[in-house]
Design a protein around this motif. Structure first.
Motif, PDB file in Angstrom:
ATOM      1  N   PRO A 217      13.141  -9.327   7.050  1.00 43.17           N
ATOM      2  CA  PRO A 217      13.879 -10.142   6.076  1.00 43.17           C
ATOM      3  C   PRO A 217      15.365  -9.810   6.035  1.00 43.17           C
ATOM      4  CG  PRO A 217      12.648  -8.426   4.947  1.00 43.17           C
ATOM      5  CD  PRO A 217      12.277  -8.329   6.396  1.00 43.17           C
ATOM      6  N   ALA A 218      16.172 -10.803   5.726  1.00 45.50           N
ATOM      7  CA  ALA A 218      17.619 -10.628   5.555  1.00 45.50           C
ATOM      8  C   ALA A 218      18.117 -11.722   4.626  1.00 45.50           C
ATOM      9  CB  ALA A 218      18.343 -10.694   6.897  1.00 45.50           C
ATOM     10  N   LEU A 219      19.292 -11.508   4.039  1.00 46.92           N
ATOM     11  CA  LEU A 219      19.867 -12.464   3.094  1.00 46.92           C
ATOM     12  C   LEU A 219      21.019 -13.230   3.739  1.00 46.92           C
ATOM     13  CD1 LEU A 219      20.048 -10.283  -0.163  1.00 46.92           C
ATOM     14  CD2 LEU A 219      18.142 -11.662   0.697  1.00 46.92           C
ATOM     15  N   LEU A 220      21.121 -14.500   3.398  1.00 48.67           N
ATOM     16  CA  LEU A 220      22.267 -15.312   3.788  1.00 48.67           C
ATOM     17  C   LEU A 220      22.847 -15.911   2.516  1.00 48.67           C
ATOM     18  CD1 LEU A 220      23.932 -16.440   6.189  1.00 48.67           C
ATOM     19  CD2 LEU A 220      22.539 -18.509   6.003  1.00 48.67           C
ATOM     20  N   MET A 221      24.118 -15.595   2.246  1.00 47.38           N
ATOM     21  CA  MET A 221      24.774 -16.024   1.013  1.00 47.38           C
ATOM     22  C   MET A 221      25.856 -17.048   1.315  1.00 47.38           C
ATOM     23  SD  MET A 221      25.196 -12.227  -0.643  1.00 47.38           S
ATOM     24  CE  MET A 221      23.768 -11.133  -0.826  1.00 47.38           C
ATOM     25  N   ALA A 252      26.312 -12.549   5.652  1.00 50.85           N
ATOM     26  CA  ALA A 252      25.021 -11.968   6.006  1.00 50.85           C
ATOM     27  C   ALA A 252      24.885 -10.629   5.298  1.00 50.85           C
ATOM     28  CB  ALA A 252      24.924 -11.777   7.514  1.00 50.85           C
ATOM     29  N   ALA A 253      23.711 -10.358   4.758  1.00 47.83           N
ATOM     30  CA  ALA A 253      23.485  -9.106   4.042  1.00 47.83           C
ATOM     31  C   ALA A 253      22.074  -8.613   4.311  1.00 47.83           C
ATOM     32  CB  ALA A 253      23.692  -9.300   2.530  1.00 47.83           C
ATOM     33  N   GLY A 254      21.913  -7.305   4.297  1.00 49.44           N
ATOM     34  CA  GLY A 254      20.602  -6.715   4.505  1.00 49.44           C
ATOM     35  C   GLY A 254      19.693  -6.918   3.304  1.00 49.44           C
ATOM     36  N   TYR A 255      18.411  -6.843   3.567  1.00 52.77           N
ATOM     37  CA  TYR A 255      17.409  -6.983   2.513  1.00 52.77           C
ATOM     38  C   TYR A 255      17.240  -5.648   1.803  1.00 52.77           C
ATOM     39  CZ  TYR A 255      12.801  -7.710   0.391  1.00 52.77           C
ATOM     40  OH  TYR A 255      11.754  -7.817  -0.485  1.00 52.77           O
ATOM     41  N   SER A 256      17.269  -5.681   0.477  1.00 55.10           N
ATOM     42  CA  SER A 256      17.174  -4.447  -0.315  1.00 55.10           C
ATOM     43  C   SER A 256      16.002  -4.508  -1.296  1.00 55.10           C
ATOM     44  CB  SER A 256      18.486  -4.211  -1.077  1.00 55.10           C
ATOM     45  OG  SER A 256      19.573  -4.099  -0.186  1.00 55.10           O
ATOM     46  N   GLY A 257      14.941  -5.172  -0.905  1.00 54.26           N
ATOM     47  CA  GLY A 257      13.747  -5.209  -1.734  1.00 54.26           C
ATOM     48  C   GLY A 257      13.733  -6.291  -2.788  1.00 54.26           C
ATOM     49  N   GLU A 258      14.576  -7.308  -2.673  1.00 57.05           N
ATOM     50  CA  GLU A 258      14.605  -8.394  -3.655  1.00 57.05           C
ATOM     51  C   GLU A 258      13.250  -9.115  -3.684  1.00 57.05           C
ATOM     52  OE1 GLU A 258      18.745  -7.471  -2.464  1.00 57.05           O
ATOM     53  OE2 GLU A 258      16.921  -7.912  -1.329  1.00 57.05           O
ATOM     54  N   ILE A 259      12.737  -9.373  -4.887  1.00 56.61           N
ATOM     55  CA  ILE A 259      11.407  -9.966  -4.996  1.00 56.61           C
ATOM     56  C   ILE A 259      11.384 -11.275  -5.799  1.00 56.61           C
ATOM     57  CG2 ILE A 259      10.199  -7.774  -4.721  1.00 56.61           C
ATOM     58  CD1 ILE A 259       9.824  -7.736  -7.769  1.00 56.61           C
ATOM     59  N   ASP A 260      12.509 -11.643  -6.406  1.00 57.16           N
ATOM     60  CA  ASP A 260      12.523 -12.907  -7.135  1.00 57.16           C
ATOM     61  C   ASP A 260      13.939 -13.485  -7.122  1.00 57.16           C
ATOM     62  OD1 ASP A 260      13.994 -11.537  -9.128  1.00 57.16           O
ATOM     63  OD2 ASP A 260      12.179 -11.086 -10.272  1.00 57.16           O
ATOM     64  N   HIS A 261      14.099 -14.665  -7.709  1.00 59.52           N
ATOM     65  CA  HIS A 261      15.394 -15.349  -7.666  1.00 59.52           C
ATOM     66  C   HIS A 261      16.461 -14.613  -8.474  1.00 59.52           C
ATOM     67  CE1 HIS A 261      14.084 -18.855  -5.417  1.00 59.52           C
ATOM     68  NE2 HIS A 261      12.964 -18.857  -6.134  1.00 59.52           N
ATOM     69  N   ASP A 263      16.741 -11.376  -8.609  1.00 59.19           N
ATOM     70  CA  ASP A 263      17.214 -10.334  -7.687  1.00 59.19           C
ATOM     71  C   ASP A 263      18.197 -10.914  -6.678  1.00 59.19           C
ATOM     72  OD1 ASP A 263      15.697  -8.403  -8.908  1.00 59.19           O
ATOM     73  OD2 ASP A 263      14.118  -8.381  -7.385  1.00 59.19           O
ATOM     74  N   LEU A 264      17.881 -12.084  -6.156  1.00 61.12           N
ATOM     75  CA  LEU A 264      18.769 -12.713  -5.178  1.00 61.12           C
ATOM     76  C   LEU A 264      20.114 -13.046  -5.808  1.00 61.12           C
ATOM     77  CD1 LEU A 264      16.333 -15.167  -3.327  1.00 61.12           C
ATOM     78  CD2 LEU A 264      17.090 -12.898  -2.588  1.00 61.12           C
ATOM     79  N   ARG A 265      20.094 -13.549  -7.046  1.00 63.90           N
ATOM     80  CA  ARG A 265      21.352 -13.871  -7.727  1.00 63.90           C
ATOM     81  C   ARG A 265      22.189 -12.616  -7.947  1.00 63.90           C
ATOM     82  NH1 ARG A 265      22.437 -13.134 -12.662  1.00 63.90           N
ATOM     83  NH2 ARG A 265      20.231 -13.000 -13.270  1.00 63.90           N
ATOM     84  N   ARG A 266      21.544 -11.520  -8.351  1.00 61.11           N
ATOM     85  CA  ARG A 266      22.295 -10.277  -8.567  1.00 61.11           C
ATOM     86  C   ARG A 266      22.897  -9.768  -7.254  1.00 61.11           C
ATOM     87  NH1 ARG A 266      18.330  -9.399 -12.690  1.00 61.11           N
ATOM     88  NH2 ARG A 266      16.816  -8.626 -11.166  1.00 61.11           N
ATOM     89  N   ALA A 267      22.151  -9.889  -6.156  1.00 63.97           N
ATOM     90  CA  ALA A 267      22.696  -9.481  -4.858  1.00 63.97           C
ATOM     91  C   ALA A 267      23.906 -10.331  -4.501  1.00 63.97           C
ATOM     92  CB  ALA A 267      21.620  -9.595  -3.784  1.00 63.97           C
ATOM     93  N   VAL A 287      27.416 -19.835  -4.419  1.00 63.29           N
ATOM     94  CA  VAL A 287      26.685 -21.101  -4.369  1.00 63.29           C
ATOM     95  C   VAL A 287      25.185 -20.849  -4.280  1.00 63.29           C
ATOM     96  CG1 VAL A 287      26.285 -23.228  -3.054  1.00 63.29           C
ATOM     97  CG2 VAL A 287      28.611 -22.314  -3.297  1.00 63.29           C
ATOM     98  N   SER A 288      24.760 -19.996  -3.333  1.00 63.64           N
ATOM     99  CA  SER A 288      23.332 -19.777  -3.144  1.00 63.64           C
ATOM    100  C   SER A 288      23.094 -18.484  -2.375  1.00 63.64           C
ATOM    101  CB  SER A 288      22.690 -20.942  -2.366  1.00 63.64           C
ATOM    102  OG  SER A 288      23.228 -21.017  -1.055  1.00 63.64           O
TER     103      SER A 288
END
Length: 367
Positions: A217-221, A252-261, A263-267, A287-288
């Motif tokens: 998993p990874a994050l895209l902001m 692009a950001a690494g995954y840090s254990g986010e489990i809900d929306h 968590d994603l917003r805080r990241a 935005v997202s």
């Protein structure tokens, strides 16, 4: 390009960027191609890619994928000429802070720049590094637009796209795959190419082959920002950011254990603070934040080739699919349509995992 001596039937499972590239190259080579996806082209992890396009760096240790990576930029430029609507933003990349920069380890298209040149490349930086690495030949794509362009071009060469049709199993007779079963019916094939990412192990399991691929998993902001705030692709140990074609910033950001929306917003909010601390632009807005799950082979190297002990099935699974798609697609099509074995894929075959007792991990140079 000459077609095959007989009409080869190819089913490509998964319409991400790798599957679309394979379908395009195989159809262009004269095969009868069906591209199947459980949703729409590029609706999976392809859409969540940061989509940085570049070859191996001068300081990278060679591995079995290096020869593949050396052709990536050339193949993307070829596809820009061949495929209507396929575009790469050739803006280069600027890196610093990762390691000691060494003049002796630079590859062609790489150069060291001082703070003055950094300021010319990225004038909105609040603090300029004393030294940075400029990767002049690197670029980025809109992975959804590129995948859709490849799928359209495949159809123009006679391929058929079956969207919203999930492949539920591979048809196996006497250790030979003869086609696929889908939620909308069965399809015969001389060769089934599995480009289904994290779903590939599920399809390979009934064949008696344990495909060692795990979700990564990874994050895209995405952020709004003033146009031209980031001109190149900026990569530091704490930030990877570029401007998208629509003017938004992608991070692009690494995954840090986010489990809900939440968590994603805080990241995303944490990254927003990092952006405003790095660039002179107080009016950046979140935005997202999307969570994507790319496939990660056990040894971090691409897995490309026939499944050992089973005929008619070919695997193409890789972590850096957006980068490798045009080169992998070209070589895969040559193998399955024309029967021309690609020496560039020799160290990437699924057969390296045949015996767990014999397997030893190999480190990949870059993602």
């Amino acid at each position: 390009m000459e077609g095959p001596s007989h009409l080869v039937q190819v089913v490509v499972v998964g319409a991400g960027i790798v599957g679309a590239a394979v379908a395009y190259e195989a159809a262009r080579a004269g095969a009868e191609v069906v591209l199947v996806d459980k949703s729409l082209p590029a609706s999976g992890v392809t859409a969540d890619s940061f989509a940085w396009i570049g070859g191996p760096r001068g300081g990278d240790a060679p591995d079995p994928s290096t020869v593949l990576r050396r052709r990536v930029l050339q193949d993307y430029r070829r596809l820009e000429d061949e495929v209507p609507g396929l575009r790469v933003r050739w803006r280069g990349a600027l890196m610093w802070g990762e390691e000691q920069l060494d003049d002796g380890r630079l590859a062609p298209g790489e150069r060291l720049v001082d703070a003055r040149e950094v300021g010319l490349l990225e004038p909105r930086l609040k603090a300029r590094p004393i030294r940075a690495l400029h990767l002049e030949s690197h670029g980025a794509i809109d992975p959804v637009a590129v995948t859709q362009a490849l799928a359209r071009a495949a159809q123009e060469h006679g391929a058929r796209l079956m969207a919203n049709s999930a492949v539920t199993a591979l048809d196996l007779r006497d250790r030979q795959v003869t086609g696929v079963r889908t939620s909308t019916g069965s399809l015969p094939a001389d060769t089934v190419v599995v480009t289904a990412g994290v779903d590939a192990p599920m399809l390979c399991g009934p064949l008696g082959f344990d495909l060692p691929v795990a979700p990564s998993p990874a994050l895209l902001m995405r952020f709004t920002a003033p146009p031209g705030l980031v001109r190149t692709l900026v990569a530091t140990p704490h930030l990877e950011v570029r401007e998208a074609a629509d003017g938004h910033l992608l991070v692009a950001a690494g995954y840090s254990g986010e489990i809900d929306h939440d968590d994603l917003r805080r990241a995303g909010e944490m990254m927003l603070h990092r952006l405003t601390a790095t660039f002179d632009a107080p009016d950046i807005e979140l935005v997202s934040v999307r969570l994507g799950t790319r496939p990660m082979p056990a040894d971090e190297l691409p897995i490309i080739g026939p499944v050992p002990g089973v005929g008619g099935v070919y695997i193409a699974v890789m972590h850096s699919g957006v980068t490798l798609a045009p080169t992998a697609g070209r070589l895969i099509a040559s193998e399955i349509v024309h029967g021309v074995e690609a020496g560039q894929l020799a160290g990437l075959r699924p057969a390296r995992f045949r015996s767990r007792a014999e397997w030893r991990p190999q480190r990949r140079a870059d993602a």
